[in-house]
Design a protein around this motif. Structure first.
Motif, mmCIF file in Angstrom:
data_model
loop_
_atom_site.group_PDB
_atom_site.id
_atom_site.type_symbol
_atom_site.label_atom_id
_atom_site.label_comp_id
_atom_site.label_asym_id
_atom_site.label_seq_id
_atom_site.Cartn_x
_atom_site.Cartn_y
_atom_site.Cartn_z
ATOM 1 N N VAL A 104 19.042 -18.743 -31.023
ATOM 2 C CA VAL A 104 20.106 -19.094 -30.299
ATOM 3 C C VAL A 104 21.421 -19.017 -31.080
ATOM 4 C CG1 VAL A 104 21.143 -20.527 -28.622
ATOM 5 C CG2 VAL A 104 18.707 -20.362 -28.552
ATOM 6 N N SER A 105 22.206 -18.129 -30.555
ATOM 7 C CA SER A 105 23.484 -17.912 -31.239
ATOM 8 C C SER A 105 24.770 -17.370 -30.450
ATOM 9 C CB SER A 105 23.532 -17.129 -32.643
ATOM 10 O OG SER A 105 24.632 -17.044 -33.299
ATOM 11 N N HIS A 106 25.862 -18.086 -30.641
ATOM 12 C CA HIS A 106 26.862 -17.144 -29.859
ATOM 13 C C HIS A 106 27.291 -15.905 -30.557
ATOM 14 C CE1 HIS A 106 27.216 -21.324 -28.022
ATOM 15 N NE2 HIS A 106 27.764 -20.655 -26.969
ATOM 16 N N ARG A 107 27.030 -16.090 -31.905
ATOM 17 C CA ARG A 107 27.233 -14.513 -32.741
ATOM 18 C C ARG A 107 26.508 -13.609 -32.562
ATOM 19 N NH1 ARG A 107 29.522 -17.551 -38.116
ATOM 20 N NH2 ARG A 107 31.010 -19.297 -37.152
ATOM 21 N N LEU A 108 26.573 -12.939 -31.650
ATOM 22 C CA LEU A 108 25.598 -11.820 -31.173
ATOM 23 C C LEU A 108 25.312 -10.910 -32.242
ATOM 24 C CD1 LEU A 108 26.742 -10.972 -27.829
ATOM 25 C CD2 LEU A 108 25.359 -12.689 -28.270
ATOM 26 N N GLY A 109 26.123 -10.637 -33.135
ATOM 27 C CA GLY A 109 25.877 -9.739 -34.338
ATOM 28 C C GLY A 109 24.618 -10.382 -35.312
ATOM 29 N N ALA A 110 24.573 -12.008 -35.060
ATOM 30 C CA ALA A 110 23.733 -12.772 -36.034
ATOM 31 C C ALA A 110 22.193 -12.381 -35.501
ATOM 32 C CB ALA A 110 23.842 -13.938 -36.145
ATOM 33 N N ILE A 111 21.857 -12.150 -34.159
ATOM 34 C CA ILE A 111 20.722 -11.967 -33.505
ATOM 35 C C ILE A 111 20.376 -10.621 -33.051
ATOM 36 C CG2 ILE A 111 20.714 -14.490 -33.104
ATOM 37 C CD1 ILE A 111 21.303 -13.859 -30.188
ATOM 38 N N ARG A 112 21.338 -9.637 -33.177
ATOM 39 C CA ARG A 112 21.089 -8.368 -32.606
ATOM 40 C C ARG A 112 19.682 -7.662 -33.215
ATOM 41 N NH1 ARG A 112 25.407 -3.925 -34.959
ATOM 42 N NH2 ARG A 112 23.726 -2.791 -34.064
ATOM 43 N N HIS A 113 19.263 -8.247 -34.337
ATOM 44 C CA HIS A 113 17.909 -7.329 -34.924
ATOM 45 C C HIS A 113 16.826 -8.201 -34.363
ATOM 46 C CE1 HIS A 113 20.446 -5.063 -37.123
ATOM 47 N NE2 HIS A 113 20.939 -5.849 -37.777
ATOM 48 N N ALA A 114 16.960 -9.296 -33.377
ATOM 49 C CA ALA A 114 15.746 -9.632 -32.814
ATOM 50 C C ALA A 114 14.953 -8.702 -32.125
ATOM 51 C CB ALA A 114 16.241 -10.934 -32.019
ATOM 52 N N ASP A 115 13.392 -8.995 -32.161
ATOM 53 C CA ASP A 115 12.703 -8.055 -31.497
ATOM 54 C C ASP A 115 13.034 -7.969 -30.064
ATOM 55 O OD1 ASP A 115 11.106 -7.803 -33.504
ATOM 56 O OD2 ASP A 115 9.970 -9.613 -33.309
ATOM 57 N N THR A 116 13.567 -8.934 -29.247
ATOM 58 C CA THR A 116 13.821 -8.949 -27.766
ATOM 59 C C THR A 116 15.004 -9.940 -27.732
ATOM 60 O OG1 THR A 116 11.450 -8.593 -27.339
ATOM 61 C CG2 THR A 116 13.039 -9.112 -25.624
ATOM 62 N N LEU A 117 15.860 -9.540 -26.700
ATOM 63 C CA LEU A 117 17.251 -10.182 -26.517
ATOM 64 C C LEU A 117 17.021 -10.530 -25.144
ATOM 65 C CD1 LEU A 117 19.741 -8.334 -28.174
ATOM 66 C CD2 LEU A 117 18.996 -10.457 -29.034
ATOM 67 N N ALA A 118 17.244 -11.887 -24.699
ATOM 68 C CA ALA A 118 17.070 -12.415 -23.352
ATOM 69 C C ALA A 118 18.534 -12.887 -22.868
ATOM 70 C CB ALA A 118 15.962 -13.191 -23.162
ATOM 71 N N VAL A 119 18.820 -12.572 -21.757
ATOM 72 C CA VAL A 119 20.288 -12.875 -21.359
ATOM 73 C C VAL A 119 20.357 -13.643 -20.119
ATOM 74 C CG1 VAL A 119 22.772 -12.160 -20.663
ATOM 75 C CG2 VAL A 119 21.390 -10.874 -22.253
ATOM 76 N N LEU A 120 20.660 -15.190 -20.438
ATOM 77 C CA LEU A 120 20.767 -15.927 -19.231
ATOM 78 C C LEU A 120 22.051 -15.966 -18.481
ATOM 79 C CD1 LEU A 120 19.236 -19.397 -20.457
ATOM 80 C CD2 LEU A 120 18.569 -18.279 -18.370
ATOM 81 N N GLN A 121 21.745 -15.714 -17.297
ATOM 82 C CA GLN A 121 22.705 -15.627 -16.353
ATOM 83 C C GLN A 121 22.539 -16.193 -14.880
ATOM 84 O OE1 GLN A 121 24.360 -11.829 -15.468
ATOM 85 N NE2 GLN A 121 26.371 -12.450 -15.223
ATOM 86 N N ASP A 122 23.445 -17.113 -14.449
ATOM 87 C CA ASP A 122 22.931 -17.674 -13.164
ATOM 88 C C ASP A 122 21.585 -18.187 -12.887
ATOM 89 O OD1 ASP A 122 25.609 -17.136 -12.473
ATOM 90 O OD2 ASP A 122 24.826 -14.971 -11.703
ATOM 91 N N GLY A 123 21.102 -18.907 -14.074
ATOM 92 C CA GLY A 123 19.928 -19.537 -13.857
ATOM 93 C C GLY A 123 18.729 -18.698 -14.154
ATOM 94 N N VAL A 124 18.964 -17.544 -14.398
ATOM 95 C CA VAL A 124 17.615 -16.618 -14.661
ATOM 96 C C VAL A 124 18.141 -15.688 -15.794
ATOM 97 C CG1 VAL A 124 17.110 -16.255 -12.088
ATOM 98 C CG2 VAL A 124 18.716 -14.782 -12.978
ATOM 99 N N PHE A 125 17.048 -14.975 -16.225
ATOM 100 C CA PHE A 125 17.204 -14.188 -17.470
ATOM 101 C C PHE A 125 17.507 -12.706 -16.794
ATOM 102 C CE2 PHE A 125 14.574 -17.298 -19.286
ATOM 103 C CZ PHE A 125 15.279 -17.473 -20.640
ATOM 104 N N ALA A 126 18.809 -12.354 -16.643
ATOM 105 C CA ALA A 126 19.431 -11.113 -15.825
ATOM 106 C C ALA A 126 18.932 -9.822 -16.808
ATOM 107 C CB ALA A 126 20.824 -11.534 -15.584
ATOM 108 N N GLU A 127 18.649 -10.058 -18.050
ATOM 109 C CA GLU A 127 18.764 -8.826 -18.891
ATOM 110 C C GLU A 127 17.671 -9.212 -20.035
ATOM 111 O OE1 GLU A 127 22.221 -6.990 -20.047
ATOM 112 O OE2 GLU A 127 23.395 -8.050 -18.642
ATOM 113 N N VAL A 128 16.780 -8.304 -20.230
ATOM 114 C CA VAL A 128 15.768 -8.618 -21.045
ATOM 115 C C VAL A 128 15.641 -7.166 -21.873
ATOM 116 C CG1 VAL A 128 13.548 -9.429 -21.975
ATOM 117 C CG2 VAL A 128 14.668 -10.588 -20.128
ATOM 118 N N GLY A 129 15.974 -7.109 -23.259
ATOM 119 C CA GLY A 129 15.339 -5.886 -24.014
ATOM 120 C C GLY A 129 16.086 -5.890 -25.582
#
Length: 616
Positions: free
Chosen positions: A554-579
């Motif tokens: 978990v990080s607000h600095r997206l550059g620090a976690i951009r190389h994670a295998d998968t990114l999941a974006v929380l928005q309005d109580g659900v994972f609106a974007e995963v990839g």
């Protein structure tokens, strides 16, 4: 008015207190009871011996008989002193023993709470504050009050019986006069407890403002913004408000006590007039007069003490409720009676239609969130502030259970596991990590207490977090205290040192590194206190360590976690974007917008300035 329910409750509380005292020091409790009985017998026996001596002198009995009585009276005085000192010693010992037992039980109960819900509930925290401040004292004071009540009751019974033999009417009048006294004292006791509860928030705010004016971390802003006088004014205002409430009760207490004192004086005066009249008529001997005066004074004083102790003990019992409420608090998580064995994570973690809110009065944080975290992969959580990223961390570590839906570990619901065993399989760095007022070794070893004396493991974890050289350079190396809280003037070399925020961040990271072999590694803002170079170094180390491991970043600095295998974006109580990063950038959704906003902050503003909008 004392209701039957209240009496039953008081009896139950007293029984609980005796149970606690018996657990602490059973033999001392027995001794205290015997001393209380002996103490109660002394005044009545003294009064009767005095009467017998005076009558013997008046009636001209043999000197030997008078001397025997006088010897008994002197011996009784010595016994009274011994009982008084014995009672003081017993009470002091019981105070210490009961306070220790009560404190141990209170914090044992807190440690048995598996989740966080109670610690984030203001009502429970208020009860906990009362239990912490009063819980160690009230059981001992209730026991002391009960013994004093028993002694006063026995003493009053002896004097009443003596008075009844001389003047039954006067005995009845004095007993009847105690009824309004008891009701008034109990009413005052209730008001004191209610006021104590009411003053809790005022006192906490007063302490808060006082701490801000003395806290080393707050000192910079207090002086920069010039808010010292503002905080001082608020602190004084809270104290004045508390004083005003205390003053109201003190005035009520003053009026009540003066009224009760006037009633007692009238009754005693009436009895004295009756005694003088009958003595002049020859109906009473000088010993009878002495006994009557002692009986009236003794009955009134013992009954007043009895009523006062009942009222005070009643107030302590009301405060003791907070201790018992905390001690008997139900777990905030349902623990399976026969927990399942936790397998090594081989498939992954899955969130199935997870809904969550902190209470019925709070809004929904998650509203049907679904997510797969395959074993051996890294998952980066992204979202705006308040989106629920930290809530996800709390659910994964089972600090809370989902309000609806479920989370599985290799297909097994987390609710089927014993929480402590589950957490033992997880390594984590929290955003609000702790800086313990302990040594550097202990601050790291808290991550795994079984490695406290394993110097190689601790130093290895520190190296992986990039803090080993700093800790080695401290005055006593890893044994150096990372605090100035425990200042020892006689040992200046061991008074401790301060670390910077970034250095503390690395110590917290080293703590997590002791669990590098755990099934799940959670890193919630692991580099928020670091500069750009240190952040890059830490994330490089973390990336190497978590290769092939299941991790959540978990990080607000997206550059620090951009190389994670998968990114999941929380928005309005659900994972609106995963990839993956590239996929989400191509989708041009929330993640792409946030990433581009952050990236633009690192570019030359001249490059992006529009004609006519250049700012020099």
């Amino acid at each position: 008015m004392i209701r039957p329910k209240s009496m039953r409750e008081s009896a139950h509380m007293t029984a609980r207190t005796f149970s606690l005292a018996w657990q602490a020091r059973s033999r001392l409790v027995i001794l205290a009871v015997l001393i209380a009985v002996g103490t109660a017998a002394v005044p009545v026996t003294t009064a009767w011996l005095t009467k017998l001596i005076l009558d013997a002198i008046v009636l001209g009995q043999p000197t030997r008989a008078v001397l025997v009585l006088a010897t008994l009276l002197a011996t009784l005085g010595l016994a009274s002193k011994a009982l008084t000192e014995g009672a003081r010693y017993c009470q002091s010992e019981l105070d210490r023993s009961i306070a220790l037992t009560a404190q141990s039980r209170l914090y044992g109960a807190l440690n048995r709470l598996p989740g966080l819900a109670r610690f984030e509930d203001p009502a429970f925290l208020n009860q906990l504050r009362l239990a912490q401040t009063m819980g160690g004292r009230t059981p001992s004071q209730i026991l002391s009050g009960f013994l004093s009540i028993s002694a006063a009751a026995l003493g009053a019974a002896g004097f009443v019986a003596s008075l009844f033999a001389l003047n039954p009417i006067m005995a009845g009048v004095i007993l009847t006069s105690m009824v309004p006294t008891l009701l008034a004292e109990v009413s005052l006791s209730r008001r004191r407890v209610a006021m104590h509860m009411k003053l809790g928030p005022l006192e906490r705010r007063e302490i808060f403002y006082a701490q801000l004016m003395t806290d080393d971390q707050a000192a910079k802003e207090v002086r920069l913004f010039g808010i010292g006088s503002f905080l001082h004014t608020r602190m004084v205002a809270e104290r004045r408000a508390a004083n005003a409430e205390n003053r109201k009760l003190d005035l009520r207490d003053l009026v009540t006590q003066l009224s009760l004192g006037t009633l007692a004086a009238l009754i005693a005066g009436t009895g004295l007039v009756w005694t003088i009249i009958h003595a002049r008529d020859g109906a009473l001997l000088i010993g009878d007069i002495s006994m009557f005066i002692a009986a009236v004074a003794g009955t009134q004083s013992h009954l007043a003490a009895l009523v006062g102790e009942v009222a005070r003990t009643h107030g302590q019992i009301l405060l003791f409720k907070s201790f018992l409420a905390v001690e008997s608090t139900e777990p905030d998580l349902v623990v399976a009676p026969h927990p399942a064995r936790i397998p090594s994570l081989s498939q992954g973690i899955r969130l199935h239609d997870v809904w969550f809110r902190y209470s019925e009065d709070h809004p929904w944080i998650l509203q049907g969130a679904c997510l797969d975290i395959p074993a051996g992969t890294s998952m980066g959580l992204v979202g705006l502030n308040g989106a629920g990223k930290t809530t996800i961390v709390k659910l994964l570590t089972r600090m809370y259970d989902p309000t609806a839906g479920h989370i599985t570990w290799d297909g097994i619901d987390l609710r089927d596991f014993e929480p402590a065993e589950l957490r033992a399989r997880i390594g984590a760095v929290f955003q609000d990590f702790m800086a313990y007022d302990m040594s550097a070794r202990e601050n790291i070893a808290i991550g795994r207490l079984d490695l406290m004396r394993d110097t190689l493991a601790i130093e290895s974890a520190a190296r992986e977090a990039g803090i080993d050289k700093k800790l080695q350079s401290l005055p006593r190396g890893y044994e150096t205290l990372l605090t100035r809280l425990f200042i020892d003037e006689s040992d200046q070399e061991n008074t401790g040192v301060f670390l910077s925020g970034g250095q503390w961040q690395r110590v917290a990271l080293a703590r997590a590194m002791l669990r590098r072999d755990s099934d799940l590694l959670i890193l919630d803002e692991p580099s928020s206190g670091l500069d750009a170079e240190a952040e890059h170094e830490v994330h490089t180390r973390i990336a190497a360590l978590r290769t092939g491991q299941t991790s959540v970043l978990v990080s607000h600095r997206l550059g620090a976690i951009r190389h994670a295998d998968t990114l999941a974006v929380l928005q309005d109580g659900v994972f609106a974007e995963v990839g993956r990063h590239d996929e989400l950038i191509a989708r041009n959704g929330l993640y792409a917008r946030l990433f581009k906003l952050q990236a633009s902050g690192y570019r030359d503003p001249v490059e992006h300035a529009q004609p006519g909008h250049f700012e020099g």
